[in-house]
Design an enzyme around this catalytic site. Structure first.
Site, PDB file in Angstrom:
ATOM      1  N   HIS A   1      41.862  40.711  35.397  1.00 18.60           N
ATOM      2  CA  HIS A   1      41.444  40.561  33.999  1.00 18.60           C
ATOM      3  C   HIS A   1      39.922  40.458  33.933  1.00 18.60           C
ATOM      4  O   HIS A   1      39.256  40.323  34.955  1.00 18.60           O
ATOM      5  CB  HIS A   1      42.080  39.312  33.375  1.00 18.60           C
ATOM      6  CG  HIS A   1      41.560  38.035  33.955  1.00 18.60           C
ATOM      7  ND1 HIS A   1      41.935  37.560  35.214  1.00 18.60           N
ATOM      8  CD2 HIS A   1      40.662  37.129  33.471  1.00 18.60           C
ATOM      9  CE1 HIS A   1      41.310  36.439  35.460  1.00 18.60           C
ATOM     10  NE2 HIS A   1      40.519  36.154  34.430  1.00 18.60           N
TER      11      HIS A   1
ATOM     12  N   ASP B   1      37.001  38.101  31.702  1.00 17.33           N
ATOM     13  CA  ASP B   1      36.904  36.930  30.834  1.00 17.33           C
ATOM     14  C   ASP B   1      36.373  37.377  29.481  1.00 17.33           C
ATOM     15  O   ASP B   1      35.595  38.327  29.387  1.00 17.33           O
ATOM     16  CB  ASP B   1      35.983  35.877  31.441  1.00 17.33           C
ATOM     17  CG  ASP B   1      36.562  35.253  32.704  1.00 17.33           C
ATOM     18  OD1 ASP B   1      37.799  35.301  32.884  1.00 17.33           O
ATOM     19  OD2 ASP B   1      35.775  34.724  33.509  1.00 17.33           O
TER      20      ASP B   1
ATOM     21  N   HIS C   1      38.322  40.758  37.664  1.00 13.09           N
ATOM     22  CA  HIS C   1      38.557  39.884  38.819  1.00 13.09           C
ATOM     23  C   HIS C   1      39.989  39.376  38.818  1.00 13.09           C
ATOM     24  O   HIS C   1      40.708  39.509  37.831  1.00 13.09           O
ATOM     25  CB  HIS C   1      37.555  38.725  38.844  1.00 13.09           C
ATOM     26  CG  HIS C   1      37.577  37.867  37.614  1.00 13.09           C
ATOM     27  ND1 HIS C   1      37.016  38.263  36.418  1.00 13.09           N
ATOM     28  CD2 HIS C   1      38.104  36.649  37.378  1.00 13.09           C
ATOM     29  CE1 HIS C   1      37.172  37.327  35.508  1.00 13.09           C
ATOM     30  NE2 HIS C   1      37.854  36.324  36.073  1.00 13.09           N
TER      31      HIS C   1
ATOM     32  N   ARG D   1      44.643  25.607  46.434  1.00 12.71           N
ATOM     33  CA  ARG D   1      43.314  26.046  46.010  1.00 12.71           C
ATOM     34  C   ARG D   1      42.997  25.441  44.658  1.00 12.71           C
ATOM     35  O   ARG D   1      43.804  25.512  43.735  1.00 12.71           O
ATOM     36  CB  ARG D   1      43.272  27.570  45.909  1.00 12.71           C
ATOM     37  CG  ARG D   1      41.918  28.123  45.482  1.00 12.71           C
ATOM     38  CD  ARG D   1      41.958  29.654  45.390  1.00 12.71           C
ATOM     39  NE  ARG D   1      40.640  30.210  45.204  1.00 12.71           N
ATOM     40  CZ  ARG D   1      40.058  30.367  44.015  1.00 12.71           C
ATOM     41  NH1 ARG D   1      40.681  30.009  42.915  1.00 12.71           N
ATOM     42  NH2 ARG D   1      38.844  30.882  43.928  1.00 12.71           N
TER      43      ARG D   1
END
Length: 182
Positions: A63, A65, A119, A129
């Site tokens: 996607h 941002d 990204h 994570r």
């Protein structure tokens, strides 16, 4: 956390001011920047649970941002960016460093001179994570026009408010930028 958010806002204003100076904008065009309560900000804490087989999982689909940009802190690898003609590349965490991803609103504002970054997050290690993302945008009623155009340069995008663009992206995630292209 309030102090941390204030520091992130100060950093975001500095980054944005430098970008707008690079685009050779006038003080008038930059008047919204740094005014108290004008910018829209969001702090997002991300947790990707322990995955016993990280090669079989994706943490976050590809996607861009929506924001002007996102400031990201990561300690464990997993962020990948896509570069046309190259493919996916891993963004290795660097101790003490932050990652800045350009979003769609800066893509529009800069007339694509700062392209938004496609990204994703992949699970590369069998560890939990965590990441912290700080999103920075102008207010919802702010009118986005390609700025800093050189003489004779043609705008690539039509004028749109932040709220209108966010609505378009909510309806059609992959084609929002194309929908306002001139």
């Amino acid at each position: 956390m309030v102090d941390g958010q204030k520091k992130m806002e100060e950093l975001a204003i500095t980054i944005m001011h430098n970008i707008l100076e690079y685009l050779a904008l006038s003080e008038e065009e930059m008047k919204w920047l740094g005014s108290p309560g004008v910018a829209s900000t969001a702090l997002q804490l991300n947790s990707y649970p322990l995955c016993p087989d990280p090669n079989r999982a994706i943490g976050l689909a590809p996607h861009t941002d929506t924001s002007l940009f996102t400031i990201l802190h990561q300690r464990i690898s997993g962020l990948q960016i896509f570069k046309e003609g190259v493919g996916w590349g891993l963004v290795q965490p660097v101790t003490g460093a932050l990652v800045v991803n350009v979003g769609d609103l800066l893509h529009i504002l800069s007339n694509a001179r700062f392209p938004s970054v496609v990204h994703r997050v992949v699970m590369k290690e069998a560890k939990q994570r965590f990441s912290v993302a700080f999103f920075y945008s102008p207010p919802a009623d702010f009118n986005l026009d390609p700025l800093g155009l050189s003489f004779g340069q043609i705008p690539l995008y039509r004028s749109v408010t932040v709220a209108e663009y966010v609505g378009r992206k909510a309806k059609d995630l992959e084609n929002a930028l194309a929908s306002i292209r001139i």
